[in-house]
Design a protein around this motif. Structure first.
Motif, PDB file in Angstrom:
ATOM      1  N   PRO A 118       0.824  -1.212   0.000  1.00 15.04           N
ATOM      2  CA  PRO A 118       0.000   0.000   0.000  1.00 15.04           C
ATOM      3  C   PRO A 118       0.860   1.265   0.000  1.00 15.04           C
ATOM      4  N   ASP A 119       0.298   2.339  -0.517  1.00 14.92           N
ATOM      5  CA  ASP A 119       0.983   3.640  -0.443  1.00 14.92           C
ATOM      6  C   ASP A 119       0.787   4.227   0.948  1.00 14.92           C
ATOM      7  N   GLY A 120       1.487   5.300   1.196  1.00 14.87           N
ATOM      8  CA  GLY A 120       1.250   6.044   2.431  1.00 14.87           C
ATOM      9  C   GLY A 120       2.232   5.703   3.521  1.00 14.87           C
ATOM     10  N   ALA A 121       1.935   6.253   4.703  1.00 14.90           N
ATOM     11  CA  ALA A 121       2.846   6.076   5.836  1.00 14.90           C
ATOM     12  C   ALA A 121       2.867   4.615   6.260  1.00 14.90           C
ATOM     13  N   GLY A 122       3.771   4.288   7.148  1.00  9.01           N
ATOM     14  CA  GLY A 122       3.924   2.893   7.587  1.00  9.01           C
ATOM     15  C   GLY A 122       5.185   2.315   6.985  1.00  9.01           C
ATOM     16  N   PHE A 123       5.624   1.212   7.584  1.00  6.19           N
ATOM     17  CA  PHE A 123       6.944   0.669   7.242  1.00  6.19           C
ATOM     18  C   PHE A 123       6.796  -0.484   6.257  1.00  6.19           C
ATOM     19  N   TRP A 124       6.361  -0.134   5.036  1.00  6.44           N
ATOM     20  CA  TRP A 124       6.000  -1.139   4.036  1.00  6.44           C
ATOM     21  C   TRP A 124       7.166  -1.520   3.137  1.00  6.44           C
ATOM     22  N   MET A 125       7.169  -2.746   2.709  1.00  7.59           N
ATOM     23  CA  MET A 125       8.089  -3.222   1.670  1.00  7.59           C
ATOM     24  C   MET A 125       7.349  -4.268   0.850  1.00  7.59           C
ATOM     25  N   PRO A 126       7.628  -4.360  -0.438  1.00  6.66           N
ATOM     26  CA  PRO A 126       6.957  -5.405  -1.215  1.00  6.66           C
ATOM     27  C   PRO A 126       7.648  -6.756  -1.010  1.00  6.66           C
ATOM     28  N   PRO A 127       6.920  -7.870  -1.151  1.00  8.37           N
ATOM     29  CA  PRO A 127       7.589  -9.164  -1.181  1.00  8.37           C
ATOM     30  C   PRO A 127       8.565  -9.174  -2.361  1.00  8.37           C
ATOM     31  N   THR A 128       9.783  -9.607  -2.125  1.00 12.24           N
ATOM     32  CA  THR A 128      10.839  -9.451  -3.127  1.00 12.24           C
ATOM     33  C   THR A 128      11.578 -10.768  -3.346  1.00 12.24           C
ATOM     34  N   VAL A 129      11.754 -11.125  -4.634  1.00 11.53           N
ATOM     35  CA  VAL A 129      12.484 -12.347  -4.985  1.00 11.53           C
ATOM     36  C   VAL A 129      13.796 -11.938  -5.649  1.00 11.53           C
ATOM     37  N   VAL A 130      14.911 -12.407  -5.095  1.00 11.42           N
ATOM     38  CA  VAL A 130      16.216 -12.086  -5.692  1.00 11.42           C
ATOM     39  C   VAL A 130      16.894 -13.367  -6.145  1.00 11.42           C
ATOM     40  N   LEU A 131      17.727 -13.221  -7.178  1.00 10.74           N
ATOM     41  CA  LEU A 131      18.458 -14.376  -7.705  1.00 10.74           C
ATOM     42  C   LEU A 131      19.851 -14.353  -7.088  1.00 10.74           C
ATOM     43  N   ALA A 132      20.192 -15.404  -6.352  1.00  9.29           N
ATOM     44  CA  ALA A 132      21.525 -15.454  -5.733  1.00  9.29           C
ATOM     45  C   ALA A 132      22.554 -15.832  -6.798  1.00  9.29           C
ATOM     46  N   GLU A 133      23.714 -15.227  -6.683  1.00  6.78           N
ATOM     47  CA  GLU A 133      24.791 -15.559  -7.631  1.00  6.78           C
ATOM     48  C   GLU A 133      25.835 -16.431  -6.969  1.00  6.78           C
ATOM     49  N   SER A 134      25.975 -16.259  -5.660  1.00  4.00           N
ATOM     50  CA  SER A 134      26.987 -17.029  -4.950  1.00  4.00           C
ATOM     51  C   SER A 134      26.489 -17.281  -3.531  1.00  4.00           C
ATOM     52  N   THR A 135      26.919 -18.390  -2.965  1.00  3.31           N
ATOM     53  CA  THR A 135      26.507 -18.699  -1.589  1.00  3.31           C
ATOM     54  C   THR A 135      27.259 -17.829  -0.587  1.00  3.31           C
ATOM     55  N   ARG A 136      28.206 -17.031  -1.057  1.00  2.77           N
ATOM     56  CA  ARG A 136      28.955 -16.129  -0.153  1.00  2.77           C
ATOM     57  C   ARG A 136      28.255 -14.791   0.008  1.00  2.77           C
ATOM     58  N   GLN A 137      27.226 -14.523  -0.800  1.00  2.00           N
ATOM     59  CA  GLN A 137      26.548 -13.219  -0.694  1.00  2.00           C
ATOM     60  C   GLN A 137      25.855 -13.081   0.654  1.00  2.00           C
ATOM     61  N   ARG A 138      25.800 -11.838   1.155  1.00  2.00           N
ATOM     62  CA  ARG A 138      25.091 -11.567   2.419  1.00  2.00           C
ATOM     63  C   ARG A 138      23.648 -12.043   2.342  1.00  2.00           C
ATOM     64  N   ILE A 139      23.067 -11.806   1.159  1.00  2.00           N
ATOM     65  CA  ILE A 139      21.654 -12.142   0.965  1.00  2.00           C
ATOM     66  C   ILE A 139      21.404 -13.643   1.166  1.00  2.00           C
ATOM     67  N   TRP A 140      22.446 -14.459   0.926  1.00  2.00           N
ATOM     68  CA  TRP A 140      22.325 -15.911   1.055  1.00  2.00           C
ATOM     69  C   TRP A 140      22.705 -16.386   2.456  1.00  2.00           C
ATOM     70  N   GLN A 141      23.598 -15.644   3.119  1.00  2.00           N
ATOM     71  CA  GLN A 141      24.134 -16.114   4.404  1.00  2.00           C
ATOM     72  C   GLN A 141      23.439 -15.528   5.625  1.00  2.00           C
ATOM     73  N   GLU A 142      23.033 -14.252   5.541  1.00  2.00           N
ATOM     74  CA  GLU A 142      22.558 -13.579   6.760  1.00  2.00           C
ATOM     75  C   GLU A 142      21.033 -13.614   6.896  1.00  2.00           C
ATOM     76  N   GLU A 143      20.597 -13.636   8.134  1.00  2.00           N
ATOM     77  CA  GLU A 143      19.159 -13.585   8.381  1.00  2.00           C
ATOM     78  C   GLU A 143      18.671 -12.176   8.058  1.00  2.00           C
ATOM     79  N   ILE A 144      17.732 -12.059   7.115  1.00  2.00           N
ATOM     80  CA  ILE A 144      17.272 -10.730   6.684  1.00  2.00           C
ATOM     81  C   ILE A 144      16.120 -10.242   7.565  1.00  2.00           C
ATOM     82  N   PHE A 145      15.220 -11.157   7.939  1.00  2.00           N
ATOM     83  CA  PHE A 145      14.080 -10.825   8.781  1.00  2.00           C
ATOM     84  C   PHE A 145      13.198  -9.767   8.117  1.00  2.00           C
ATOM     85  N   GLY A 146      12.956  -9.989   6.836  1.00  2.00           N
ATOM     86  CA  GLY A 146      12.093  -9.110   6.058  1.00  2.00           C
ATOM     87  C   GLY A 146      11.597  -9.887   4.850  1.00  2.00           C
TER      88      GLY A 146
END
Ligand code: NAD
Length: 452
Positions: free
Chosen positions: A330-358
Motif C-alpha cells: 500500500p501507499d502512504g505512511a507505515g513501514f512497508w516493503m513489497p515481497p521481493t524475490v532475488v536471484l543469488a549468484e553465490s553462496t557467499r553473498q550476504r543475501i544468502w548467508q545472513e538472516e534478513i528478517f524481512g
C-alpha cells in the motif's frame, strides 16, 4: 529513558507510551515472584491445572481484543493475530494437563526404593522478541507455570501491549499475584537483570543469535539454566519430481508470512536446475498476487515491517543484488516493503548467508540431491526447512541429512505446540513445546529410601 512510545507500524502513528522498568523496580518484582513461588509450587496439581484451564478460557473470551491489540502494536494481519491469541489459549490448555502428569520414576535398586521427582526451579525469566509477542510468551510461561514455577516476563520494547494484557487476564482467571509478572523494559536493563539476579533460576530467551550468545555467556556465571531460540536462514528445497504448482503456490507464504519477520522463514529457495526456470515462472504470479494490505483488512496476507529501522535494515540487503520480481504494497505512511524475490549468484553473498528478517527470498539452482543437502547446510543456522518431492524416500533422506530442528516434507509446517521446536547449530539450545517442555522447567531429584 523511562518510557517508550509504541508506534503502529502500518501508519507510523503513536499508539501509547509505556513506562520502562528500572533495575530497582525489576529487582523488586523478581523478589515478589520469588516470594510467590512456594505457595504456587504447593497448589494441588488438580487445582493448578484448573487455574491454567481457566486462564485459557479467559484468553479465549478476549481473543478479539488481544488480536486487535496485536494488529495495532505489531502490524500483524488480523488473521495471524487471531491465530496467535488462539495459540496462547491452546498452549495453556495443552500444558494444563501437566501438573497432574509430571511423573517421576521408581528405579529398581538393591537395598531399598529409589524415586525421582521433577521439582520446579523457582523464578523463571522469559525474554520475548518483537516478531511474535503472544505465542513466544505463551511457549515460555505456560509450561513453566504448569511445572510449578513463577515467571517474570520481559516483552520486547517495541511490542509490550499484548503481554501486559495477558498478565491482567491471568489475574482475572484467578492466578495469584506475583505468579506471572510482565516487566516492560530495555533489554540491557530488565533482560540483563534476569541473567544476573540470583533468584532467577532459568532464562528462556528468544531473539537474535548475537544477544543469545551474550545471554549464554552471562548465565555461565551462576551456572544458570538457559534455553535459546535464535535466528534462522532456512531452506526450501524443491526437487524436479515435486508438484511444482503446489511448491510455487506455497513458497511465498513460507517466507513472506509476518513480512518475513519469522525465525522459521524459508528465505533460501533451492530449486533443481532442470525445473529452475519453470519454477521461477510459477512463483512470479504467486508473489505478485500476495495480498499486501492494511493489517486490519481481513483479506490481508502480509502487513508492514515492525519499524522504520527494520525497514532500512532490510532494504540495505538489496544493494547490488539482482531482483527477479516484487509484489506490491500500500501507499502512504507505515513501514512497508513489497515481497521481493532475488536471484543469488553465490553462496557467499550476504543475501544468502545472513538472516534478513524481512520479505526477501533468494533463489539458487542445484544439480542433484547431494548438492541440495550441501547447500542447505551451508549456514551457521539450523532452525527449519522444507523439502518438496514426490519421492517419499528422498523426502526422508533429505530431512535426515539437513542439520535443522524442524523439517517438513511437501508442506511448511514448523511450529506446532504438540511437537518439539528448536534449533541446531547457532539457531539455539534446547527445545520448547511438545510433551517434554515442562521438564525443561524442573530439576530432576533422586531419592533413595533404605528398606532397613
Ligand atoms: P533481540 O535479540 O534484539 O531482542 C530479543 C529480546 O532480548 C528483546 O526483548 C530485547 O529487549 C532483549 N534483549 C536485548 N538485549 C538484551 C540483553 N543484553 N540482555 C537481555 N535481554 C536483552 O531480537 P529481536 O530483534 O527482538 O528479534 C528478532 C530475532 O529473534 C531474530 O534474529 C529472530 O530470528 C529471532 N527469533 C527466534 C525465534 C526462534 O524461536 N528461534 C523466534 C522468534 C525470533
Amino acid at each position: 529513558m523511562s518510557s517508550y512510545t509504541v508506534i503502529n507500524p502500518a501508519t507510523a502513528e503513536r499508539v501509547t507510551d509505556i513506562e520502562l522498568a528500572s533495575e530497582a523496580e525489576t529487582d523488586a518484582l523478581i523478589e515478589r515472584a520469588s516470594r510467590s513461588f512456594p505457595a504456587w509450587r504447593d497448589v494441588a496439581p488438580g487445582e493448578r491445572a484448573r487455574l491454567l484451564r481457566r486462564f485459557a478460557t479467559v484468553v479465549d473470551d478476549h481473543l478479539d481484543e488481544l488480536a486487535e491489540l496485536e494488529v495495532l502494536n505489531s502490524g500483524h494481519t488480523l488473521g495471524n493475530a487471531r491465530w496467535e491469541a488462539g495459540n496462547v489459549r491452546d498452549v495453556l490448555n495443552y500444558y494444563s494437563a501437566t501438573p497432574e502428569r509430571l511423573f517421576g520414576r521408581q528405579i529398581p535398586v538393591p537395598g531399598g526404593v529409589d524415586l525421582t521427582f521433577h521439582e520446579p526451579l523457582g523464578v523463571v525469566g522469559v525474554i520475548v522478541p518483537w516478531n511474535f509477542p503472544m505465542p513466544i510468551a505463551g511457549w515460555g510461561f505456560a509450561p513453566a507455570l504448569a511445572a510449578g514455577n513463577t515467571v517474570v516476563l520481559k516483552p520486547a520494547e517495541l511490542t509490550p501491549l499484548t503481554a501486559l494484557r495477558l498478565a491482567e487476564l491471568a489475574i482475572e482467571a484467578g492466578i495469584p499475584e506475583g505468579v506471572l509478572t510482565v516487566i516492560p523494559g530495555a533489554g540491557p536493563v530488565v533482560g540483563k537483570r534476569f541473567i544476573t539476579h540470583p533468584l532467577v533460576r532459568k532464562v528462556c530467551f528468544t531473539g537474535s543469535t548475537a544477544v543469545g550468545k551474550s545471554i549464554m555467556a552471562g548465565c555461565a556465571d551462576q551456572v544458570k539454566r538457559c534455553t535459546l531460540e535464535l535466528g534462522g536462514k532456512s531452506a526450501n528445497v524443491i526437487f524436479a519430481d515435486a508438484d511444482l504448482e503446489k511448491a510455487a503456490a506455497s513458497a511465498p507464504y513460507a517466507v513472506f508470512d509476518n513480512a518475513g519477520q519469522d525465525c522459521c522463514a524459508r528465505s533460501r529457495i533451492l530449486v533443481q536446475d532442470s525445473v529452475y526456470e519453470q519454477f521461477l515462472a510459477l512463483l512470479e504470479p504467486a508473489v505478485k498476487n500476495l495480498r499486501v494490505l492494511s493489517p486490519q483488512d481481513p483479506a490481508s496476507e502480509m502487513g508492514p515491517l515492525i519499524s522504520a529501522r527494520q525497514q532500512l535494515r532490510v532494504q540495505g540487503f538489496l544493494d547490488g543484488v539482482e531482483i527477479a520480481y516484487t509484489g506490491s504494497h500500500p501507499d502512504g505512511a507505515g513501514f512497508w516493503m513489497p515481497p521481493t524475490v532475488v536471484l543469488a549468484e553465490s553462496t557467499r553473498q550476504r543475501i544468502w548467508q545472513e538472516e534478513i528478517f524481512g520479505p526477501v527470498v533468494a533463489v539458487l539452482p542445484f544439480s542433484d540431491e547431494a548438492e541440495a543437502i550441501e547447500l542447505a547446510n551451508d549456514t551457521v543456522y539450523g532452525l527449519s526447512g522444507s523439502i518438496f518431492t514426490s519421492d517419499l524416500g528422498r523426502g526422508l533422506r533429505v530431512s535426515r541429512a539437513i542439520q535443522a530442528g524442524n523439517l517438513s516434507v511437501n508442506s511448511h509446517s514448523s511450529v506446532r505446540y504438540w511437537t518439539p521446536f528448536g534449533g541446531f547449530k547457532q539457531s539455539g539450545l534446547g527445545r520448547e513445546l511438545g510433551p517434554d517442555a515442562p521438564y525443561a522447567f524442573t530439576e530432576e531429584k533422586n531419592v533413595f529410601i533404605a528398606d532397613q
